[in-house]
Design a protein around this motif. Structure first.
Motif, PDB file in Angstrom:
ATOM      1  N   ASP A 116       0.827  -1.210   0.000  1.00  0.00           N
ATOM      2  CA  ASP A 116       0.000   0.000   0.000  1.00  0.00           C
ATOM      3  C   ASP A 116       0.862   1.261   0.000  1.00  0.00           C
ATOM      4  O   ASP A 116       0.476   2.277  -0.597  1.00  0.00           O
ATOM      5  CB  ASP A 116      -0.908   0.007   1.229  1.00  0.00           C
ATOM      6  CG  ASP A 116      -2.030  -1.006   1.116  1.00  0.00           C
ATOM      7  OD1 ASP A 116      -2.630  -1.339   2.155  1.00  0.00           O
ATOM      8  OD2 ASP A 116      -2.310  -1.481  -0.003  1.00  0.00           O
ATOM      9  N   SER A 117       2.006   1.206   0.641  1.00  0.00           N
ATOM     10  CA  SER A 117       2.854   2.392   0.778  1.00  0.00           C
ATOM     11  C   SER A 117       3.472   2.851  -0.534  1.00  0.00           C
ATOM     12  O   SER A 117       3.919   3.995  -0.647  1.00  0.00           O
ATOM     13  CB  SER A 117       3.966   2.127   1.795  1.00  0.00           C
ATOM     14  OG  SER A 117       4.749   1.013   1.379  1.00  0.00           O
ATOM     15  N   VAL A 118       3.492   1.974  -1.550  1.00  0.00           N
ATOM     16  CA  VAL A 118       4.122   2.341  -2.824  1.00  0.00           C
ATOM     17  C   VAL A 118       3.138   2.331  -3.981  1.00  0.00           C
ATOM     18  O   VAL A 118       3.494   2.726  -5.102  1.00  0.00           O
ATOM     19  CB  VAL A 118       5.306   1.410  -3.150  1.00  0.00           C
ATOM     20  CG1 VAL A 118       6.286   1.363  -1.999  1.00  0.00           C
ATOM     21  CG2 VAL A 118       4.847   0.015  -3.541  1.00  0.00           C
ATOM     22  N   LYS A 119       1.919   1.907  -3.720  1.00  0.00           N
ATOM     23  CA  LYS A 119       0.922   1.797  -4.784  1.00  0.00           C
ATOM     24  C   LYS A 119       0.694   3.161  -5.427  1.00  0.00           C
ATOM     25  O   LYS A 119       0.529   4.167  -4.742  1.00  0.00           O
ATOM     26  CB  LYS A 119      -0.382   1.248  -4.202  1.00  0.00           C
ATOM     27  CG  LYS A 119      -1.278   0.543  -5.178  1.00  0.00           C
ATOM     28  CD  LYS A 119      -2.413  -0.156  -4.452  1.00  0.00           C
ATOM     29  CE  LYS A 119      -1.931  -1.342  -3.659  1.00  0.00           C
ATOM     30  NZ  LYS A 119      -3.039  -2.096  -3.017  1.00  0.00           N
ATOM     31  N   GLY A 120       0.728   3.197  -6.749  1.00  0.00           N
ATOM     32  CA  GLY A 120       0.547   4.443  -7.473  1.00  0.00           C
ATOM     33  C   GLY A 120       1.845   5.187  -7.731  1.00  0.00           C
ATOM     34  O   GLY A 120       1.872   6.129  -8.526  1.00  0.00           O
ATOM     35  N   ARG A 121       2.912   4.794  -7.051  1.00  0.00           N
ATOM     36  CA  ARG A 121       4.218   5.453  -7.244  1.00  0.00           C
ATOM     37  C   ARG A 121       5.251   4.517  -7.871  1.00  0.00           C
ATOM     38  O   ARG A 121       6.116   4.962  -8.627  1.00  0.00           O
ATOM     39  CB  ARG A 121       4.769   5.952  -5.901  1.00  0.00           C
ATOM     40  CG  ARG A 121       3.879   6.961  -5.200  1.00  0.00           C
ATOM     41  CD  ARG A 121       4.575   7.561  -3.985  1.00  0.00           C
ATOM     42  NE  ARG A 121       4.898   6.557  -2.973  1.00  0.00           N
ATOM     43  CZ  ARG A 121       6.124   6.349  -2.489  1.00  0.00           C
ATOM     44  NH1 ARG A 121       7.148   7.061  -2.924  1.00  0.00           N
ATOM     45  NH2 ARG A 121       6.334   5.430  -1.554  1.00  0.00           N
ATOM     46  N   PHE A 122       5.185   3.241  -7.544  1.00  0.00           N
ATOM     47  CA  PHE A 122       6.137   2.254  -8.032  1.00  0.00           C
ATOM     48  C   PHE A 122       5.474   1.344  -9.057  1.00  0.00           C
ATOM     49  O   PHE A 122       4.282   1.033  -8.938  1.00  0.00           O
ATOM     50  CB  PHE A 122       6.661   1.385  -6.889  1.00  0.00           C
ATOM     51  CG  PHE A 122       7.565   2.085  -5.906  1.00  0.00           C
ATOM     52  CD1 PHE A 122       7.688   3.457  -5.864  1.00  0.00           C
ATOM     53  CD2 PHE A 122       8.290   1.335  -4.994  1.00  0.00           C
ATOM     54  CE1 PHE A 122       8.516   4.087  -4.955  1.00  0.00           C
ATOM     55  CE2 PHE A 122       9.129   1.938  -4.075  1.00  0.00           C
ATOM     56  CZ  PHE A 122       9.238   3.319  -4.056  1.00  0.00           C
ATOM     57  N   THR A 123       6.270   0.887 -10.024  1.00  0.00           N
ATOM     58  CA  THR A 123       5.782  -0.048 -11.028  1.00  0.00           C
ATOM     59  C   THR A 123       6.799  -1.159 -11.229  1.00  0.00           C
ATOM     60  O   THR A 123       7.976  -0.876 -11.492  1.00  0.00           O
ATOM     61  CB  THR A 123       5.533   0.652 -12.372  1.00  0.00           C
ATOM     62  OG1 THR A 123       4.600   1.719 -12.195  1.00  0.00           O
ATOM     63  CG2 THR A 123       4.973  -0.333 -13.393  1.00  0.00           C
ATOM     64  N   VAL A 124       6.346  -2.397 -11.112  1.00  0.00           N
ATOM     65  CA  VAL A 124       7.214  -3.550 -11.346  1.00  0.00           C
ATOM     66  C   VAL A 124       6.913  -4.097 -12.732  1.00  0.00           C
ATOM     67  O   VAL A 124       5.748  -4.152 -13.158  1.00  0.00           O
ATOM     68  CB  VAL A 124       7.018  -4.631 -10.256  1.00  0.00           C
ATOM     69  CG1 VAL A 124       5.590  -5.148 -10.219  1.00  0.00           C
ATOM     70  CG2 VAL A 124       8.008  -5.768 -10.448  1.00  0.00           C
ATOM     71  N   SER A 125       7.987  -4.473 -13.434  1.00  0.00           N
ATOM     72  CA  SER A 125       7.824  -5.055 -14.768  1.00  0.00           C
ATOM     73  C   SER A 125       8.906  -6.101 -14.979  1.00  0.00           C
ATOM     74  O   SER A 125       9.871  -6.181 -14.227  1.00  0.00           O
ATOM     75  CB  SER A 125       7.876  -3.978 -15.849  1.00  0.00           C
ATOM     76  OG  SER A 125       9.124  -3.317 -15.829  1.00  0.00           O
ATOM     77  N   LYS A 126       8.710  -6.856 -16.029  1.00  0.00           N
ATOM     78  CA  LYS A 126       9.591  -8.003 -16.270  1.00  0.00           C
ATOM     79  C   LYS A 126       9.835  -8.135 -17.754  1.00  0.00           C
ATOM     80  O   LYS A 126       8.891  -8.070 -18.540  1.00  0.00           O
ATOM     81  CB  LYS A 126       8.879  -9.243 -15.738  1.00  0.00           C
ATOM     82  CG  LYS A 126       9.663 -10.480 -15.552  1.00  0.00           C
ATOM     83  CD  LYS A 126       8.695 -11.555 -15.037  1.00  0.00           C
ATOM     84  CE  LYS A 126       9.405 -12.814 -14.687  1.00  0.00           C
ATOM     85  NZ  LYS A 126       8.473 -13.941 -14.499  1.00  0.00           N
ATOM     86  N   ASN A 127      11.093  -8.324 -18.144  1.00  0.00           N
ATOM     87  CA  ASN A 127      11.436  -8.588 -19.531  1.00  0.00           C
ATOM     88  C   ASN A 127      12.044  -9.980 -19.578  1.00  0.00           C
ATOM     89  O   ASN A 127      13.231 -10.164 -19.293  1.00  0.00           O
ATOM     90  CB  ASN A 127      12.407  -7.539 -20.055  1.00  0.00           C
ATOM     91  CG  ASN A 127      12.670  -7.666 -21.531  1.00  0.00           C
ATOM     92  OD1 ASN A 127      12.684  -8.771 -22.068  1.00  0.00           O
ATOM     93  ND2 ASN A 127      12.861  -6.544 -22.192  1.00  0.00           N
ATOM     94  N   ASN A 128      11.219 -10.962 -19.908  1.00  0.00           N
ATOM     95  CA  ASN A 128      11.704 -12.343 -19.915  1.00  0.00           C
ATOM     96  C   ASN A 128      12.802 -12.554 -20.953  1.00  0.00           C
ATOM     97  O   ASN A 128      13.716 -13.360 -20.747  1.00  0.00           O
ATOM     98  CB  ASN A 128      10.549 -13.310 -20.160  1.00  0.00           C
ATOM     99  CG  ASN A 128       9.657 -13.455 -18.934  1.00  0.00           C
ATOM    100  OD1 ASN A 128      10.081 -13.222 -17.805  1.00  0.00           O
ATOM    101  ND2 ASN A 128       8.410 -13.828 -19.159  1.00  0.00           N
ATOM    102  N   ALA A 129      12.755 -11.836 -22.054  1.00  0.00           N
ATOM    103  CA  ALA A 129      13.771 -11.991 -23.101  1.00  0.00           C
ATOM    104  C   ALA A 129      15.139 -11.523 -22.615  1.00  0.00           C
ATOM    105  O   ALA A 129      16.173 -12.049 -23.043  1.00  0.00           O
ATOM    106  CB  ALA A 129      13.365 -11.216 -24.338  1.00  0.00           C
ATOM    107  N   LYS A 130      15.146 -10.545 -21.707  1.00  0.00           N
ATOM    108  CA  LYS A 130      16.407 -10.032 -21.167  1.00  0.00           C
ATOM    109  C   LYS A 130      16.711 -10.600 -19.792  1.00  0.00           C
ATOM    110  O   LYS A 130      17.707 -10.216 -19.173  1.00  0.00           O
ATOM    111  CB  LYS A 130      16.357  -8.509 -21.096  1.00  0.00           C
ATOM    112  CG  LYS A 130      16.308  -7.831 -22.446  1.00  0.00           C
ATOM    113  CD  LYS A 130      16.409  -6.311 -22.303  1.00  0.00           C
ATOM    114  CE  LYS A 130      16.447  -5.644 -23.664  1.00  0.00           C
ATOM    115  NZ  LYS A 130      16.598  -4.166 -23.559  1.00  0.00           N
ATOM    116  N   ASP A 131      15.822 -11.456 -19.295  1.00  0.00           N
ATOM    117  CA  ASP A 131      16.017 -12.030 -17.953  1.00  0.00           C
ATOM    118  C   ASP A 131      16.245 -10.935 -16.916  1.00  0.00           C
ATOM    119  O   ASP A 131      17.136 -11.037 -16.057  1.00  0.00           O
ATOM    120  CB  ASP A 131      17.180 -13.023 -17.938  1.00  0.00           C
ATOM    121  CG  ASP A 131      16.803 -14.354 -18.564  1.00  0.00           C
ATOM    122  OD1 ASP A 131      17.670 -14.979 -19.195  1.00  0.00           O
ATOM    123  OD2 ASP A 131      15.629 -14.745 -18.430  1.00  0.00           O
TER     124      ASP A 131
END
Length: 124
Positions: A62-77
């Motif tokens: 909750d403390s980071v919602k709206g400010r932080f974004t997690v993402s993943k690039n499987n091709a780049k590991d």
């Protein structure tokens, strides 16, 4: 077994942004749910964000919602944590972690592998 190396930490003023990266080697990151945790001085390590193996679902404290974004690039590991509007209370060592299962991705105990961490310091 997967090895995780975080990068991108540093010193930033309040309101600024940073992007953390977590590079995986040894095993494809597509095999794992991935999470970000942080530990501030004198405090326990806490959950920040997570993303499932397929990258179809994300979770945030909750403390980071709206400010932080997690993402993943499987091709780049590689897994990323985009952090915006940083505040002094975000100061901590940030850790990347990998989990075989997505059952407990908001818990420290849900992860099988951990990186060494990268320091994020936010000045007021």
């Amino acid at each position: 077994q997967v090895q995780l190396v975080e990068s991108g930490g540093g010193l930033v003023q309040a309101g600024g942004s940073l992007r953390l990266s977590c590079a995986a080697s040894g095993r494809a990151v597509s095999r794992y749910a991935m999470g970000w945790f942080r530990q501030a001085p004198g405090k326990e390590r806490e959950f920040v964000a997570a993303i499932t193996r397929s990258a179809g679902t994300t979770y945030y404290a909750d403390s980071v919602k709206g400010r932080f974004t997690v993402s993943k690039n499987n091709a780049k590991d590689t897994v990323y944590l985009e952090m915006n509007n940083l505040q002094p209370e975000d100061t901590a060592i940030y850790y990347c972690a990998a989990a075989y299962s997505s059952m407990a991705v908001t818990s420290n105990e849900g992860y099988d592998y951990w990186g060494q961490g990268t320091q994020v310091t936010v000045s007021s």
